[in-house]
Design an enzyme around this catalytic site. Sequence first.
Site, PDB file in Angstrom:
ATOM      1  N   GLU A  98       0.800  -1.347  -0.158  1.00 38.61           N
ATOM      2  CA  GLU A  98      -0.002  -0.010   0.364  1.00 38.61           C
ATOM      3  C   GLU A  98       0.693   1.617   0.107  1.00 38.61           C
ATOM      4  O   GLU A  98       2.027   1.251   0.215  1.00 38.61           O
ATOM      5  CB  GLU A  98      -0.783   0.241   0.751  1.00 38.61           C
ATOM      6  CG  GLU A  98      -0.136  -0.307   2.327  1.00 38.61           C
ATOM      7  CD  GLU A  98       0.602   0.529   2.614  1.00 38.61           C
ATOM      8  OE1 GLU A  98       1.382   1.540   2.917  1.00 38.61           O
ATOM      9  OE2 GLU A  98       1.756   0.375   3.231  1.00 38.61           O
TER      10      GLU A  98
ATOM     11  N   GLU B  25       4.673  -0.017   1.492  1.00 41.55           N
ATOM     12  CA  GLU B  25       4.647  -0.713  -0.069  1.00 41.55           C
ATOM     13  C   GLU B  25       4.811  -2.112  -0.480  1.00 41.55           C
ATOM     14  O   GLU B  25       3.958  -2.439  -1.322  1.00 41.55           O
ATOM     15  CB  GLU B  25       5.904  -0.323  -0.432  1.00 41.55           C
ATOM     16  CG  GLU B  25       6.359   1.088  -0.258  1.00 41.55           C
ATOM     17  CD  GLU B  25       7.602   1.499  -0.920  1.00 41.55           C
ATOM     18  OE1 GLU B  25       8.259   0.782  -1.295  1.00 41.55           O
ATOM     19  OE2 GLU B  25       7.447   2.922  -1.017  1.00 41.55           O
TER      20      GLU B  25
END
Lengths: 362, 362
Positions: A178, A321
Amino acid sequence: MSFNRESLQGLLAAIEPVDQKIMAQAQVRLDNLTKPLGALGLLEEMAKRLCGIQATLNPSVACKIILTFAGDHGVVEEGVSAVPAEVTPQMVANFLAGGAGVNVLANHVGAQVRVIDVGVAVPLTGQGLIQAKVKAGTANIRKGPAMTEEEALAAMGVGVEVASQAIADGAEILGTGEMGIGNTTPAAALFASFMDIPADQITGRGTGISDTVLAHKIQVVADALVVNAGLCQDPLSTLAALGGLEIAALCGMILESARRKVAVVVDGFIASAAALTAMEMNPTVLEYCFFSHMSAEQGHRLFFEKRAIRPILHLGLRLGEGTGAALAMGLIEAGVKILTQMATFGEAGVTPGEILAGTTDT
Amino acid sequence: MSFNRESLQGLLAAIEPVDQKIMAQAQVRLDNLTKPLGALGLLEEMAKRLCGIQATLNPSVACKIILTFAGDHGVVEEGVSAVPAEVTPQMVANFLAGGAGVNVLANHVGAQVRVIDVGVAVPLTGQGLIQAKVKAGTANIRKGPAMTEEEALAAMGVGVEVASQAIADGAEILGTGEMGIGNTTPAAALFASFMDIPADQITGRGTGISDTVLAHKIQVVADALVVNAGLCQDPLSTLAALGGLEIAALCGMILESARRKVAVVVDGFIASAAALTAMEMNPTVLEYCFFSHMSAEQGHRLFFEKRAIRPILHLGLRLGEGTGAALAMGLIEAGVKILTQMATFGEAGVTPGEILAGTTDT
């Protein structure tokens, strides 16, 4: 054919437990490998669970795909992050160019990264970007709900769709990723709401805020919980009120992975909030989740302790991430190879000693 | 040209600290990468230290070699292991055939495994085996010294020689491995002697002994410490009295790695005892060591706590062979790639926000 309450009910109902019978057979195989019983610890446990997930004694995680969802957060206007919201689209461009942490670590373990715009505040294009924007960022959770339930469902649907496509493309294991400046704030609010934890225990420094900003961020989370209290009636309504578009997408992705019997590696603090939301919707989801690491973000430890979950890595990561998911994928694959490639006592002509005689007590 | 006291003195004197200036430059580079300061935790610290070790901002660990030394232990006659001594040569054959845990995990991270007979009790041959037997197993440490100082020096010399050859062959990082039924007993004795820890705190279950055998093993370690007390005058004499041939070889290997400015990944409990011995001889050695994991073997935690060392992995491993070293090599390489492959804020056009403005306090 949009994702709605009915689709969600169908998805939740279709999630089945992993195959315990195959896991028992995997344990027999593990105990016959040329090593003391259980001497490869978590590697063995992970390999065994993958057997149960894939319902085979020869599991494979050769094809790995990380899905990194990006979204913005209205609550950033409260000054909860050390980094401006413009960084969300900048980092998306960095992912697409291959220069971010998740790209480097995914390459290292042989995983592909797919980047999805599910809710970035500004229009975005770019080679390889999956464009599935539900809304240009959430509303400020200190003032009201982040999203409507319909928006949350739509974002979940994006996660379902992208996961489904990755599985259709051959993914044998998925990783969550994310990007969303400010998203430790909604994640903290979700943990607090689902686990009944005070805001000051679950809220952390995110990208690295000062003591002053942290005190303010804790107040923002506490306020968000009060303001939205009436809306938080069930996991979906809580996700809509306190969550984020990328968090909802991750929740959908995790549910779809479980439904399809595909292991999903949960990244860090934010992805864990999404996994917790999915577990609140259907606890069986947990059987498909591998929690990659204990984040340096305050509060993550509390989640693991309360749910008796053992994360794989303890490296002090706090980047998100999908970076932790990538690293953990490499270790899960190591476990699979132990199961499928190591010689047994019989094959190697090694005397098991008391190890297989049942006289040991470890 | 055998390895003797003079060679050891020369080796110890030639070990230099890592390059702190390069490490400071590496920190600047790390802080300019597109992530919050320090957000990749231990990966960043490991990459920085590798810069200091290799004296470059572009370190590489592409060429990885694990050296697995095998030796037998006279103390096995006391019944301290769940596994018979015949397993030592059997496992050496398993290593050479590629069927052991270390082979599988080394392949997984792209490392080569070299197997060295430095002290197996029976004659051994086999395709690829490095034959460097100093002695056919140690004597029983409960009754007297394991080795003479000359024998310990000769075994150290084997480690020096094999490490030197691996480096000549291109190794950019070395991993320690060992095989020797019974070797948690001498390892526990070395920890106890060097760190002044009671036998019952440092002695563990090894391959998986029962409560009864554990109580006996603790007594054996305690007795060995008493019997050899007069001989343990310095690190070398202690190593000779309480150690093992493969432990001495590992000690030599670690010293040579440090002298040659090559990072060495220390495997588990036994390898840590060898590393501690090397550190007792010259504390600077620690700057070249990466401790791969916290073993499930009781006592390993005590070593890390007392020396304020943070191991990389916590997977409940207790196999040895170099298995933990292999896994950790993969993570160290991940850290190196972060340093050398991630985009900087400038390269990626990402706004650093307060991250680089010095206003953060994490």
